[in-house]
Design a protein around this motif. Structure first.
Motif, PDB file in Angstrom:
ATOM      1  N   HIS A 155       0.887  -1.139   0.054  1.00 16.33           N
ATOM      2  CA  HIS A 155       0.119  -0.016   0.055  1.00 16.33           C
ATOM      3  C   HIS A 155       0.698   1.337   0.114  1.00 16.33           C
ATOM      4  N   LYS A 156       2.139   1.173   0.620  1.00 14.90           N
ATOM      5  CA  LYS A 156       2.994   2.368   0.746  1.00 14.90           C
ATOM      6  C   LYS A 156       3.331   2.739  -0.700  1.00 14.90           C
ATOM      7  N   LEU A 157       3.791   1.475  -1.431  1.00 13.60           N
ATOM      8  CA  LEU A 157       4.261   1.829  -2.744  1.00 13.60           C
ATOM      9  C   LEU A 157       3.362   2.396  -3.661  1.00 13.60           C
ATOM     10  N   LEU A 158       2.097   1.615  -3.652  1.00 10.62           N
ATOM     11  CA  LEU A 158       1.017   2.352  -4.434  1.00 10.62           C
ATOM     12  C   LEU A 158       0.866   3.841  -4.201  1.00 10.62           C
ATOM     13  N   LEU A 159       0.513   4.170  -2.805  1.00 15.76           N
ATOM     14  CA  LEU A 159       0.477   5.641  -2.557  1.00 15.76           C
ATOM     15  C   LEU A 159       1.623   6.483  -3.061  1.00 15.76           C
ATOM     16  N   VAL A 160       2.758   6.170  -2.680  1.00 17.66           N
ATOM     17  CA  VAL A 160       3.935   6.918  -2.966  1.00 17.66           C
ATOM     18  C   VAL A 160       4.094   7.108  -4.348  1.00 17.66           C
ATOM     19  N   TYR A 161       4.011   5.942  -5.036  1.00 15.24           N
ATOM     20  CA  TYR A 161       4.383   6.009  -6.786  1.00 15.24           C
ATOM     21  C   TYR A 161       3.346   7.115  -7.303  1.00 15.24           C
ATOM     22  N   SER A 162       2.108   6.873  -6.765  1.00 16.40           N
ATOM     23  CA  SER A 162       0.875   7.569  -7.488  1.00 16.40           C
ATOM     24  C   SER A 162       1.350   9.018  -7.105  1.00 16.40           C
ATOM     25  N   LEU A 198       3.028  14.365  -8.895  1.00 19.97           N
ATOM     26  CA  LEU A 198       4.051  15.565  -8.478  1.00 19.97           C
ATOM     27  C   LEU A 198       4.919  15.786  -9.873  1.00 19.97           C
ATOM     28  N   ALA A 199       5.391  14.638 -10.220  1.00 16.25           N
ATOM     29  CA  ALA A 199       6.593  15.106 -11.015  1.00 16.25           C
ATOM     30  C   ALA A 199       5.719  15.623 -12.435  1.00 16.25           C
ATOM     31  N   PHE A 200       4.451  14.971 -12.934  1.00 18.12           N
ATOM     32  CA  PHE A 200       3.870  15.606 -13.950  1.00 18.12           C
ATOM     33  C   PHE A 200       3.356  16.994 -13.826  1.00 18.12           C
ATOM     34  N   SER A 201       3.023  17.216 -12.553  1.00 19.65           N
ATOM     35  CA  SER A 201       2.666  18.661 -12.073  1.00 19.65           C
ATOM     36  C   SER A 201       3.758  19.714 -12.506  1.00 19.65           C
TER      37      SER A 201
END
Length: 921
Positions: free
Chosen positions: A14-21, A26-29
């Motif tokens: 769940h941490k990976l899913l939340l962090v990657y999302s 953030l990167a695209f923004s």
């Protein structure tokens, strides 16, 4: 429970899913924002550059139109006035008026005209002198040094721009002129005015079409307004005031545009036909010469239209990436979490004491490597249990070894040839080795438990330091006092110097528990250093007391030694000279670097004698000696400069005296040989004149006996200038007789009749005689020379021949006048300074002028007989040689000359004083 704790408790998947999302979002923004900012800045820069280029185009259009208008106007004025000058010149050539009257009438017409409000006409000649000007103070002035006048003299006709300040003005302003040449009078007629007074010459109608044709974007355009805000050129509001078209709250930026020289403003504006106000960018540039402002403008919404499309594309890409990231992250996390659960299970078994458990490794990723580490850890744990028993046995053996080592260490410390102390935090000595006991004369029982300040350290040493202060600082900050030197007292009262090395011993918590002090007796080395310092100071005094300039350089020609004579000669202190390159410190000897290099390479001294070097305003003759130095610690050379100027001057005087003595006999013989035929010439010339005179009865009787009319013969001889030729023969003979007399004066060695003379009267009388001496052909006149006299109060009368001293002074004054007349430049006032003063037993008289001076080669020969720089028939070269012999031979004095090109000339005459004999007269 806070948000971070909740995140920490989540499973890894769940941490990976939340962090990657979040990271992808953030990167695209951030990327999208940066892209939008970049595109926005690029668009804005391009539009601003286009507006700025358009504004510069407007400036060029207005400037070119202004230049053309100004040039044509000034040209018309200048050529019209050339016609006026031609008219008055024709009046002069036709005899209607004189040339001076024609010029005066022309000047009056020129001065009556005005160009603009302050413009005027002026004329100058080919030498750059003003011959006509609005301001009387400039008429006749030489302006040839001004750059624009030099350009006028070169061009003579055409248009010219320059900066100028009239006499009543405080600052310079840009000005323009058109010049035309009137050759009959050598006049360059110039019509000039300040450029700011020509704005009415520019046609706005002519500029409107070219300015309004400049457009960019969908609605961008250019416009021109004056500093009051009136729109001079505008596609919709020409003739209206821009401030009145704007609401009051929006007019501040426009007022800034009217007030500043250039810049960029943004304001709200609505063109005709538009329903709402739109933000607009304007780049403007002022033209101060015409009180105009040119500007280029464009609506901001046209800037940023492409940004909407870019933002939509970025939003769509970010939504698509998020849809793909969630399932991919969920699948990848499973490959990590499942092996970790297995590893956790095996750790729990190992924690119960089973050191045989192992983890099967099925991959080479991080989890697989972690499994290998787990297996390695269990292998080490199993081996550690087996070796622990053996280590306990080895520790017992090590403790026995440490005890033996401590015994050896104590023996080493006790027998060391250094003072070794251990001091507690209270300053009490806890260890005092055997060497220290022998050195200070105390037993260990007498020292332990006491403070060093009470036993072998004085409270105040011989330098005046309080030892308690030093020991306190060393205890408080031991890292800053790892080494210091103190004075110590042995038991017998003898004082010695000890160099201490200190170290603070700290416990596991970093607190100081004691100090370890190691000392060495440095009494002898300190005495040696003091003796060496005294010797260095003694050698330094010897070098500084030498009368020669002495300095040393290393192989890179940097100064390493610099004595006081070198400092006095160059004006550079030793502290400033040391370490500097020789070429910057004493550049006068830069050309002798080859001599320095040869001396070092060949290890042989090199010498150059009587070299002329300039120091300040003086030229000195120096002997240069270079001595190579090769030592273990230094390689270079020592350079010595000896001032031999006095010796060179004395040698010149001796050579001059020998020349005078050798030529004296020759002059006497020549004078006697010439005198006899010369006397016959003069006597026969006088007899011819007497025999032709009708006033003598014998002449008349002889003529009548031959049937001649003597008066007619005389008239014929005068008409044919025969008597004039005879008179010229007589004058030339008398001049030759005078030269012979000077030669005899030069060669005689007998005593004249001397008397007590006041040299003030002699000087004043000679100046009066010189005041009547002028020669317009030779371009000198004493009446135009400033004579300055300085007479000291304590000058006594001297024993001399007054007429001979007058002859010397008169010759010097005439030479000075002729030199200043031939070499005078600019408007410098010609001046001769006469000084009379007492110098020891000598009475000194100086004659100094501000003329062109004398070159070195001429100065050396100036007293030689028959040496002259004047042309044939102008001088004989005996004047200064006769003056020199009058002073040195007839009056036992001395005469010298000091001069340099462009520095004037100074003659110094020294006569033996008579102070002790005639003080009461």
């Amino acid at each position: 429970m806070n948000l971070w704790q909740r995140f920490t408790d989540l499973r890894i998947r769940h941490k990976l899913l939340l962090v990657y999302s979040l990271l992808f979002a953030l990167a695209f923004s951030l990327a999208g924002g940066l892209m939008i900012v970049f595109v926005k800045n690029h668009i804005q820069h391009s539009i601003e550059q286009e507006l700025r280029n358009t504004t510069q185009t407007l400036l060029h259009i207005v400037g070119n139109s202004a230049d053309l208008s100004i040039k044509n106007h000034l040209r018309a004025v200048a050529e019209k006035n050339r016609e006026i000058a031609a008219y008055f010149h024709s009046q002069y050539t036709q005899g209607a008026m004189s040339e001076s009257e024609a010029k005066q009438r022309t000047r009056e017409v020129f001065r009556s005209q005005h160009i603009g409000s302050t413009g005027y006409l002026y004329c100058l000649n080919s030498d750059g002198n003003i011959v006509m000007h609005k301001y009387d103070g400039l008429i006749g002035a030489d302006l040839s040094s001004y750059s624009f006048i030099q350009r006028q003299l070169k061009m003579r006709e055409g248009y010219l721009e320059y900066s100028w300040r009239n006499p009543e003005e405080d600052t310079t302003r840009p000005k323009a002129l058109y010049m035309t040449e009137f050759k009959p009078w050598d006049w360059i007629i110039s019509a000039s005015s300040y450029r700011t007074e020509f704005n009415e010459l520019i046609s706005v109608k002519d500029l409107k079409k070219s300015i309004l044709s400049l457009s960019f974007g969908q609605s961008g355009y250019s416009f021109v307004l004056n500093e009051e805000g009136d729109l001079l050129i505008h596609p919709a509001y020409q003739g209206k005031n821009i401030l009145k078209l704007m609401p009051e709250e929006g007019g501040q930026d426009l007022r800034r545009m009217l007030r500043e020289e250039s810049g960029t403003i943004v304001y709200s504006w609505r063109n005709p036909g538009e329903e709402r106000l739109r933000r607009k960018m304007v780049i403007f540039q002022a033209i101060p010469e015409f009180d105009w402002v040119v500007a280029s403008s464009l609506y901001l919404d046209e800037f940023y239209a492409p940004l909407t499309t870019v933002g939509q594309i970025i939003t769509g890409i970010m939504a698509l990436v998020l849809i793909l990231v969630i399932p991919i992250t969920w699948s990848i996390s499973a490959t990590i979490t499942n092996p970790i659960r297995d590893l956790m299970h095996r750790f729990s078994k190992g924690a119960t004491g089973d050191d045989t458990v192992r983890m099967p490794v099925t991959s080479r990723d991080e989890v697989g490597i972690l499994g290998e580490y787990f297996n390695t850890f269990m292998d080490h744990l199993q081996a550690s249990r087996q070796s622990l028993k053996a280590e306990i046995a080895d520790r017992k053996k090590a403790e026995d070894f440490i005890r033996r080592s401590e015994t050896k260490y104590r023996e080493l410390v006790q027998n060391a040839n250094s003072i070794i102390l251990r001091v507690d935090t209270e300053g009490r000595i806890t260890f005092f080795n055997e060497f220290a006991q022998n050195l200070f004369g105390y037993t260990e029982e007498e020292i332990l438990g006491r403070k060093s300040l009470e036993v072998f350290v004085p409270r105040v040493d011989s330098t005046g330091r309080r030892m308690q202060d030093l020991l306190d600082r060393a205890a408080q900050n031991p890292e800053s006092y790892l080494y210091y030197e103190t004075e110590a007292i042995r038991r017998n009262g003898e004082r010695i110097w000890v160099a201490w090395t200190n170290k603070a011993v700290r416990d596991s918590r970093g607190r100081i528990v004691e100090y370890l002090c190691v000392g060495h007796d440095i009494t002898q080395s300190r005495e040696n250093e003091q003796e060496m310092a005294s010797m260095r100071q003694f050698l330094r005094h010897i070098v500084d007391s030498m009368p020669s300039a002495l300095f040393s350089v290393d192989l890179s020609h940097h100064i390493t030694q610099w004595n006081q004579e070198a400092a006095r000669l160059t004006g550079i202190d030793p502290e400033e000279a040391l370490g500097r390159p020789m070429s910057r410190t004493i550049p006068q000897i830069g050309e002798y670097k080859d001599m320095l290099r040869a001396a070092v390479e060949q290890n042989k001294p090199r010498t150059r004698q009587k070299i002329a070097l300039s120091f300040g305003q003086q030229v000195r003759y120096m002997d240069i000696m270079v001595y190579p130095v090769t030592l273990e610690a230094f390689q270079g050379a020592v350079i010595r400069l000896d001032d031999v100027t006095s010796r060179v001057r004395m040698e010149e005087v001796m050579v001059q005296t020998e020349k005078m003595m050798s030529v004296g006999g020759l002059a006497a013989g020549m004078a006697h040989e010439i005198n006899n035929p010369l006397g016959g010439i003069l006597q026969n010339t006088q007899n011819i004149i007497r025999r032709l005179s009708p006033s003598l009865a014998a002449n008349t009787a002889a003529a009548e006996s031959l049937g001649l009319d003597l008066n007619l013969v005389t008239e014929y001889m005068e008409q044919r200038k025969i008597l004039h030729f005879i008179t010229r023969i007589k004058e030339s003979g008398e001049r030759a007789a005078k030269i012979v007399d000077n030669m005899l004066t030069f060669s005689r060695n007998n005593e004249r009749k001397k008397e007590i003379v006041d040299l003030r009267d002699v000087i004043n009388k000679t100046v009066e005689l010189a005041a009547h001496d002028y020669d317009l052909k030779k371009k000198y006149d004493f009446r135009n020379i400033q004579i300055v006299r300085y007479f000291a109060d304590n000058v006594p009368r001297v024993m001399c021949v007054g007429t001979e001293i007058e002859q010397v002074l008169l010759n010097l004054l005439r030479n000075a006048a002729q030199a200043m007349a031939e070499g005078k430049k600019g408007g410098t006032q010609s001046r001769i300074v006469l000084q009379l003063f007492q110098e020891g037993s000598w009475t000194v008289l100086t004659v100094e002028d501000n003329g062109p001076g004398i070159e070195e080669e001429i100065r050396k020969r100036i007293f030689e007989p028959f040496f002259t720089t004047k042309g044939v028939g102008v001088g004989t070269g005996l004047g200064l040689s006769v003056a020199y012999f009058i002073v040195t031979n007839n009056h036992k004095g001395c005469m010298t000359v000091h001069s340099a090109p462009t520095k004037g000339t100074k003659f110094v005459i020294r006569l033996p004083g008579q102070r002790h004999e005639f003080a009461g007269l």
